[in-house]
Design a protein around this motif. Structure first.
Motif, short mmCIF file in Angstrom:
data_model
loop_
_atom_site.label_atom_id
_atom_site.label_comp_id
_atom_site.label_asym_id
_atom_site.label_seq_id
_atom_site.Cartn_x
_atom_site.Cartn_y
_atom_site.Cartn_z
N UNK A 245 -51.64 -9.85 -44.86
CA UNK A 245 -50.89 -8.92 -44.02
C UNK A 245 -51.69 -7.65 -43.78
N UNK A 246 -51.50 -7.05 -42.62
CA UNK A 246 -52.18 -5.82 -42.29
C UNK A 246 -51.62 -4.64 -43.08
N UNK A 247 -52.49 -3.72 -43.42
CA UNK A 247 -52.10 -2.53 -44.17
C UNK A 247 -52.64 -1.30 -43.46
N UNK A 248 -51.80 -0.30 -43.30
CA UNK A 248 -52.21 0.96 -42.68
C UNK A 248 -52.23 2.05 -43.74
N UNK A 249 -53.34 2.76 -43.84
CA UNK A 249 -53.51 3.84 -44.81
C UNK A 249 -53.22 5.17 -44.13
N UNK A 250 -52.25 5.90 -44.66
CA UNK A 250 -51.82 7.17 -44.07
C UNK A 250 -52.09 8.31 -45.05
N UNK A 251 -52.91 9.29 -44.66
CA UNK A 251 -53.13 10.46 -45.53
C UNK A 251 -51.83 11.23 -45.72
N UNK A 252 -51.58 11.69 -46.93
CA UNK A 252 -50.34 12.42 -47.23
C UNK A 252 -50.62 13.52 -48.24
N UNK A 253 -49.67 14.45 -48.32
CA UNK A 253 -49.78 15.55 -49.29
C UNK A 253 -48.40 15.87 -49.81
N UNK A 254 -48.28 15.89 -51.13
CA UNK A 254 -47.01 16.23 -51.75
C UNK A 254 -46.70 17.71 -51.57
N UNK A 255 -45.54 18.02 -51.02
CA UNK A 255 -45.22 19.41 -50.71
C UNK A 255 -45.01 20.24 -51.98
N UNK A 256 -44.42 19.60 -52.99
CA UNK A 256 -44.15 20.33 -54.23
C UNK A 256 -45.41 20.48 -55.07
N UNK A 257 -46.13 19.37 -55.23
CA UNK A 257 -47.33 19.40 -56.09
C UNK A 257 -48.57 19.89 -55.35
N UNK A 258 -48.54 19.86 -54.02
CA UNK A 258 -49.67 20.26 -53.19
C UNK A 258 -50.92 19.41 -53.45
N UNK A 259 -50.69 18.17 -53.89
CA UNK A 259 -51.81 17.26 -54.15
C UNK A 259 -51.93 16.25 -53.02
N UNK A 260 -53.17 15.97 -52.65
CA UNK A 260 -53.42 15.01 -51.58
C UNK A 260 -53.35 13.58 -52.11
N UNK A 261 -52.84 12.70 -51.29
CA UNK A 261 -52.74 11.30 -51.68
C UNK A 261 -52.75 10.44 -50.42
N UNK A 262 -52.45 9.18 -50.58
CA UNK A 262 -52.39 8.26 -49.46
C UNK A 262 -51.15 7.37 -49.58
N UNK A 263 -50.58 7.05 -48.43
CA UNK A 263 -49.41 6.17 -48.38
C UNK A 263 -49.79 4.91 -47.62
N UNK A 264 -49.35 3.75 -48.14
CA UNK A 264 -49.60 2.48 -47.47
C UNK A 264 -48.38 2.07 -46.66
N UNK A 265 -48.62 1.66 -45.43
CA UNK A 265 -47.53 1.14 -44.61
C UNK A 265 -47.81 -0.34 -44.33
N UNK A 266 -46.83 -1.19 -44.66
CA UNK A 266 -46.97 -2.63 -44.46
C UNK A 266 -45.75 -3.12 -43.68
N UNK A 267 -46.01 -3.90 -42.65
CA UNK A 267 -44.94 -4.55 -41.89
C UNK A 267 -45.04 -6.05 -42.15
N UNK A 268 -43.95 -6.64 -42.64
CA UNK A 268 -43.98 -8.05 -42.98
C UNK A 268 -42.61 -8.67 -42.73
N UNK A 269 -42.55 -9.98 -42.83
CA UNK A 269 -41.28 -10.67 -42.66
C UNK A 269 -40.37 -10.37 -43.85
N UNK A 270 -39.07 -10.35 -43.58
CA UNK A 270 -38.11 -10.07 -44.64
C UNK A 270 -38.18 -11.15 -45.72
N UNK A 271 -38.48 -12.38 -45.31
CA UNK A 271 -38.57 -13.48 -46.27
C UNK A 271 -39.75 -13.30 -47.22
N UNK A 272 -40.77 -12.53 -46.80
CA UNK A 272 -41.95 -12.31 -47.64
C UNK A 272 -41.86 -11.03 -48.47
#
Length: 320
Positions: A245-272
């Motif tokens: 399955x395809x994976x999209x990497x999204x840069x993110x930053x926690x507002x409270x901790x002010x630490x940079x991180x990354x979020x993964x977005x995956x679109x898949x079938x509900x059965x999977x």
């Protein structure tokens, strides 16, 4: 780093067990409610029933022969895309269609099926067969038949598989009026009764199809999953290479901790979705996930984009 989640023996046993239970429900619907009333349905099982009523050949034999021919044709045209679960389902269903009917006492079929009328038996048999098919499909199995024909035709023609399967089912049911039909006692079924049987057959495929959809309850729908984890690289590799399955990497930053991180977005079938959750849990049990339903997903690996063109657009294309 590539991480593959191997299917455990317990998971495989569970899948095949559910497929077996679903196939037993499918066969019992035919053996108890449909066959004793000389009812017909769609697909290869309906065609096998017509052959059985006309010649006395047990449904399991014709069911196996027809599906085997379709699998061989499919193997040559579209490759080995149906999987071993489909082969198992066809062999098991063929065997049970021969074994179960003689084992069921006539008193039971008389009390449950014949005495209650054909309409009620059509509904009950349709529900049992539909739920059985739904259970098999939910675990990656298939009873083959007209599904294989739809896959073959779909390779060369842009035709909706659902409409094609429905059209084939209607043709099979209506063809039952052409061939002779005999009851278990050897009496020839008169034409008016065969006409009524065809009507019951149309009701049967409607009930069965609705039961399949109701059981799956949106398993063909897609979900959008956001994965928050420090081990996002390992999870991304595992989902991309393990699940395909395809994976999209999204840069993110926690507002409270002010630490940079990354979020993964995956679109898949509900059965999977359960498979995806197992992948994530095997790498990071403390990962945070957000799952939401997607109204529609179009593109590679999902539904194709189909837009109905107006007559005006067609005329413009012809002029060009």
């Amino acid at each position: 780093m590539k991480t593959n989640l191997k299917t455990s023996a317990w998971t495989l046993l569970k899948e095949y067990t559910l497929i077996t239970v679903g196939l037993l429900s499918y066969v019992m619907g035919w053996a108890v409610f449909l066959i004793p009333n000389n009812l017909v349905g769609g697909g290869v099982s309906g065609l096998s029933a017509i052959i059985y009523y006309a010649t006395g050949l047990q449904m399991g034999y014709s069911y196996l022969i027809i599906n085997t021919l379709l699998l061989l044709i499919s193997l040559k045209i579209i490759g080995f895309g149906f999987g071993w679960k489909t082969v198992y389902a066809i062999i098991f269903a063929s065997t049970m269609l021969n074994v179960l009917p003689p084992l069921i006492p006539e008193s039971i079929t008389q009390e449950l099926a014949v005495s209650n009328g054909k309409l009620l038996c059509t509904i009950i048999g349709g529900i049992m067969s539909g739920v059985g098919i739904g259970m098999s499909i939910s675990q990656g199995g298939s009873t083959g038949g007209t599904d294989i024909i739809a896959l073959i035709v779909g390779k060369y023609r842009n035709i909706s598989p659902g409409r094609l399967i429905l059209a084939m089912d209607v043709v099979i049911i209506l063809s039952s009026m052409i061939f002779p039909s005999y009851t278990a006692s050897g009496e020839l079924v008169p034409f008016p009764e065969k006409l009524a049987t065809a009507v019951y057959g149309l009701i049967l495929i409607t009930v069965s199809g609705y039961s399949v959809d109701l059981y799956l309850s949106g398993s063909k729908q897609s979900v959008q999953v956001f994965i928050f984890s420090r081990k996002y690289q390992e999870i991304a590799d595992s989902v991309a290479y393990g699940m395909g399955r395809g994976v999209t990497l999204i840069p993110a930053e926690g507002w409270y901790t002010k630490t940079s991180s990354h979020v993964l977005m995956v679109v898949t079938r509900k059965a999977d979705l359960n498979v995806l959750l197992r992948y994530v849990k095997s790498i990071d049990p403390h990962a945070f996930l957000s799952v939401s339903s997607a109204m529609g997903v179009y593109g590679q690996g999902f539904d194709s984009i189909s837009v109905k063109s107006s007559r005006r657009d067609d005329k413009k294309e012809k002029k060009q």
